[in-house]
Design a protein around this motif. Structure first.
Motif, PDB file in Angstrom:
ATOM      1  N   MET A   1      69.249  61.383  63.184  1.00  0.00           N
ATOM      2  CA  MET A   1      69.918  60.420  64.048  1.00  0.00           C
ATOM      3  C   MET A   1      69.191  59.081  63.901  1.00  0.00           C
ATOM      4  O   MET A   1      67.998  58.993  64.110  1.00  0.00           O
ATOM      5  N   GLY A   2      69.960  58.067  63.557  1.00  0.00           N
ATOM      6  CA  GLY A   2      69.390  56.748  63.358  1.00  0.00           C
ATOM      7  C   GLY A   2      69.250  55.971  64.652  1.00  0.00           C
ATOM      8  O   GLY A   2      69.719  56.402  65.718  1.00  0.00           O
ATOM      9  N   PRO A   3      68.648  54.791  64.588  1.00  0.00           N
ATOM     10  CA  PRO A   3      68.383  54.008  65.796  1.00  0.00           C
ATOM     11  C   PRO A   3      69.635  53.540  66.535  1.00  0.00           C
ATOM     12  O   PRO A   3      69.644  53.504  67.762  1.00  0.00           O
ATOM     13  N   ILE A   4      70.692  53.201  65.821  1.00  0.00           N
ATOM     14  CA  ILE A   4      71.910  52.763  66.502  1.00  0.00           C
ATOM     15  C   ILE A   4      72.554  53.938  67.223  1.00  0.00           C
ATOM     16  O   ILE A   4      72.968  53.822  68.381  1.00  0.00           O
ATOM     17  N   GLN A   5      72.619  55.089  66.571  1.00  0.00           N
ATOM     18  CA  GLN A   5      73.182  56.281  67.208  1.00  0.00           C
ATOM     19  C   GLN A   5      72.359  56.671  68.433  1.00  0.00           C
ATOM     20  O   GLN A   5      72.919  57.042  69.472  1.00  0.00           O
ATOM     21  N   LYS A   6      71.042  56.565  68.338  1.00  0.00           N
ATOM     22  CA  LYS A   6      70.185  56.869  69.495  1.00  0.00           C
ATOM     23  C   LYS A   6      70.447  55.910  70.643  1.00  0.00           C
ATOM     24  O   LYS A   6      70.460  56.307  71.812  1.00  0.00           O
ATOM     25  N   GLU A   7      70.663  54.641  70.321  1.00  0.00           N
ATOM     26  CA  GLU A   7      70.942  53.657  71.368  1.00  0.00           C
ATOM     27  C   GLU A   7      72.294  53.924  72.028  1.00  0.00           C
ATOM     28  O   GLU A   7      72.426  53.826  73.246  1.00  0.00           O
ATOM     29  N   ILE A   8      73.299  54.286  71.226  1.00  0.00           N
ATOM     30  CA  ILE A   8      74.605  54.648  71.782  1.00  0.00           C
ATOM     31  C   ILE A   8      74.435  55.816  72.743  1.00  0.00           C
ATOM     32  O   ILE A   8      74.941  55.798  73.863  1.00  0.00           O
ATOM     33  N   GLN A   9      73.704  56.830  72.319  1.00  0.00           N
ATOM     34  CA  GLN A   9      73.496  58.008  73.157  1.00  0.00           C
ATOM     35  C   GLN A   9      72.801  57.638  74.460  1.00  0.00           C
ATOM     36  O   GLN A   9      73.228  58.056  75.539  1.00  0.00           O
ATOM     37  N   ALA A  10      71.742  56.862  74.386  1.00  0.00           N
ATOM     38  CA  ALA A  10      70.999  56.486  75.594  1.00  0.00           C
ATOM     39  C   ALA A  10      71.872  55.690  76.557  1.00  0.00           C
ATOM     40  O   ALA A  10      71.866  55.943  77.771  1.00  0.00           O
ATOM     41  N   ARG A  11      72.625  54.747  76.038  1.00  0.00           N
ATOM     42  CA  ARG A  11      73.481  53.929  76.901  1.00  0.00           C
ATOM     43  C   ARG A  11      74.585  54.754  77.554  1.00  0.00           C
ATOM     44  O   ARG A  11      74.879  54.575  78.742  1.00  0.00           O
ATOM     45  N   LEU A  12      75.208  55.647  76.785  1.00  0.00           N
ATOM     46  CA  LEU A  12      76.295  56.443  77.348  1.00  0.00           C
ATOM     47  C   LEU A  12      75.776  57.493  78.324  1.00  0.00           C
ATOM     48  O   LEU A  12      76.430  57.779  79.328  1.00  0.00           O
ATOM     49  N   GLU A  13      74.611  58.053  78.063  1.00  0.00           N
ATOM     50  CA  GLU A  13      74.028  58.998  79.027  1.00  0.00           C
ATOM     51  C   GLU A  13      73.740  58.297  80.344  1.00  0.00           C
ATOM     52  O   GLU A  13      74.002  58.840  81.423  1.00  0.00           O
ATOM     53  N   ALA A  14      73.228  57.081  80.275  1.00  0.00           N
ATOM     54  CA  ALA A  14      72.918  56.326  81.488  1.00  0.00           C
ATOM     55  C   ALA A  14      74.185  55.928  82.241  1.00  0.00           C
ATOM     56  O   ALA A  14      74.240  56.004  83.470  1.00  0.00           O
ATOM     57  N   ALA A  15      75.220  55.510  81.525  1.00  0.00           N
ATOM     58  CA  ALA A  15      76.437  55.012  82.160  1.00  0.00           C
ATOM     59  C   ALA A  15      77.363  56.116  82.656  1.00  0.00           C
ATOM     60  O   ALA A  15      78.035  55.951  83.670  1.00  0.00           O
ATOM     61  N   LEU A  16      77.388  57.241  81.950  1.00  0.00           N
ATOM     62  CA  LEU A  16      78.384  58.268  82.237  1.00  0.00           C
ATOM     63  C   LEU A  16      77.838  59.534  82.878  1.00  0.00           C
ATOM     64  O   LEU A  16      78.605  60.320  83.435  1.00  0.00           O
ATOM     65  N   THR A  17      76.537  59.778  82.772  1.00  0.00           N
ATOM     66  CA  THR A  17      75.943  61.042  83.194  1.00  0.00           C
ATOM     67  C   THR A  17      76.851  62.190  82.746  1.00  0.00           C
ATOM     68  O   THR A  17      77.371  62.954  83.562  1.00  0.00           O
ATOM     69  N   PRO A  18      77.079  62.300  81.447  1.00  0.00           N
ATOM     70  CA  PRO A  18      78.065  63.251  80.943  1.00  0.00           C
ATOM     71  C   PRO A  18      77.636  64.705  81.032  1.00  0.00           C
ATOM     72  O   PRO A  18      76.455  65.026  80.945  1.00  0.00           O
ATOM     73  N   GLU A  19      78.632  65.574  81.194  1.00  0.00           N
ATOM     74  CA  GLU A  19      78.397  67.014  81.108  1.00  0.00           C
ATOM     75  C   GLU A  19      78.257  67.400  79.640  1.00  0.00           C
ATOM     76  O   GLU A  19      77.568  68.351  79.308  1.00  0.00           O
ATOM     77  N   ARG A  20      78.952  66.657  78.802  1.00  0.00           N
ATOM     78  CA  ARG A  20      78.870  66.889  77.360  1.00  0.00           C
ATOM     79  C   ARG A  20      79.020  65.551  76.657  1.00  0.00           C
ATOM     80  O   ARG A  20      79.873  64.745  77.032  1.00  0.00           O
ATOM     81  N   LEU A  21      78.187  65.323  75.649  1.00  0.00           N
ATOM     82  CA  LEU A  21      78.248  64.093  74.879  1.00  0.00           C
ATOM     83  C   LEU A  21      77.920  64.423  73.432  1.00  0.00           C
ATOM     84  O   LEU A  21      76.853  64.961  73.134  1.00  0.00           O
ATOM     85  N   VAL A  22      78.857  64.116  72.544  1.00  0.00           N
ATOM     86  CA  VAL A  22      78.660  64.330  71.115  1.00  0.00           C
ATOM     87  C   VAL A  22      78.937  63.001  70.425  1.00  0.00           C
ATOM     88  O   VAL A  22      80.018  62.416  70.610  1.00  0.00           O
ATOM     89  N   ILE A  23      77.980  62.534  69.662  1.00  0.00           N
ATOM     90  CA  ILE A  23      78.142  61.288  68.917  1.00  0.00           C
ATOM     91  C   ILE A  23      77.948  61.605  67.450  1.00  0.00           C
ATOM     92  O   ILE A  23      76.892  62.101  67.053  1.00  0.00           O
ATOM     93  N   GLU A  24      78.964  61.328  66.663  1.00  0.00           N
ATOM     94  CA  GLU A  24      78.907  61.597  65.228  1.00  0.00           C
ATOM     95  C   GLU A  24      78.916  60.287  64.460  1.00  0.00           C
ATOM     96  O   GLU A  24      79.762  59.429  64.708  1.00  0.00           O
ATOM     97  N   ASN A  25      78.000  60.161  63.531  1.00  0.00           N
ATOM     98  CA  ASN A  25      77.972  59.008  62.641  1.00  0.00           C
ATOM     99  C   ASN A  25      78.904  59.313  61.476  1.00  0.00           C
ATOM    100  O   ASN A  25      78.649  60.208  60.682  1.00  0.00           O
ATOM    101  N   GLU A  26      80.003  58.576  61.397  1.00  0.00           N
ATOM    102  CA  GLU A  26      80.990  58.792  60.340  1.00  0.00           C
ATOM    103  C   GLU A  26      80.951  57.693  59.281  1.00  0.00           C
ATOM    104  O   GLU A  26      81.887  57.529  58.508  1.00  0.00           O
ATOM    105  N   SER A  27      79.881  56.963  59.240  1.00  0.00           N
ATOM    106  CA  SER A  27      79.770  55.833  58.320  1.00  0.00           C
ATOM    107  C   SER A  27      79.923  56.254  56.869  1.00  0.00           C
ATOM    108  O   SER A  27      80.492  55.508  56.062  1.00  0.00           O
ATOM    109  N   HIS A  28      79.430  57.437  56.532  1.00  0.00           N
ATOM    110  CA  HIS A  28      79.507  57.916  55.148  1.00  0.00           C
ATOM    111  C   HIS A  28      80.949  58.118  54.692  1.00  0.00           C
ATOM    112  O   HIS A  28      81.224  58.163  53.496  1.00  0.00           O
ATOM    113  N   LEU A  29      81.892  58.216  55.620  1.00  0.00           N
ATOM    114  CA  LEU A  29      83.297  58.399  55.281  1.00  0.00           C
ATOM    115  C   LEU A  29      83.993  57.082  54.933  1.00  0.00           C
ATOM    116  O   LEU A  29      85.139  57.073  54.519  1.00  0.00           O
ATOM    117  N   HIS A  30      83.285  55.986  55.113  1.00  0.00           N
ATOM    118  CA  HIS A  30      83.865  54.657  54.931  1.00  0.00           C
ATOM    119  C   HIS A  30      83.073  53.873  53.896  1.00  0.00           C
ATOM    120  O   HIS A  30      82.430  52.872  54.210  1.00  0.00           O
TER     121      HIS A  30
END
Length: 91
Positions: A1-30
């Motif tokens: 997990m790279g730094p941008i993905q980690k930042e997305i995760q941290a921000r969404l965990e703080a904002a949403l307090t999610p029961e489930r959170l999955v973040i996939e980096n799909e950059s390699h597909l583009h």
């Protein structure tokens, strides 16, 4: 997990307090956007009580608000699947 993905995760965990959170980096597909870097395209799946009673556009606005300045250059594309806990869903 790279730094941008980690930042997305941290921000969404703080904002949403999610029961489930999955973040996939799909950059390699583009490969056409390879010049932008290895972390530009993401898919987010989130289940949170915060989404209860909200329309899809309101849910998207919440996520965009949490990621705010990241959408101004760090993230090129963001695919969102956002659900309240009692809604049927696929992950």
């Amino acid at each position: 997990m790279g730094p941008i993905q980690k930042e997305i995760q941290a921000r969404l965990e703080a904002a949403l307090t999610p029961e489930r959170l999955v973040i996939e980096n799909e950059s390699h597909l583009h490969e056409g956007h390879a010049h932008m870097g290895p972390e530009t395209h993401f898919r987010v799946f989130a289940v949170s009580k915060v989404f209860e009673g909200l329309k899809p556009v309101q849910r998207h606005r919440l996520v965009h608000g949490a990621l705010d300045n990241m959408l101004q250059g760090k993230i090129h594309a963001l695919t969102l699947s956002l659900f309240a806990p009692d809604e049927p869903r696929k992950a």
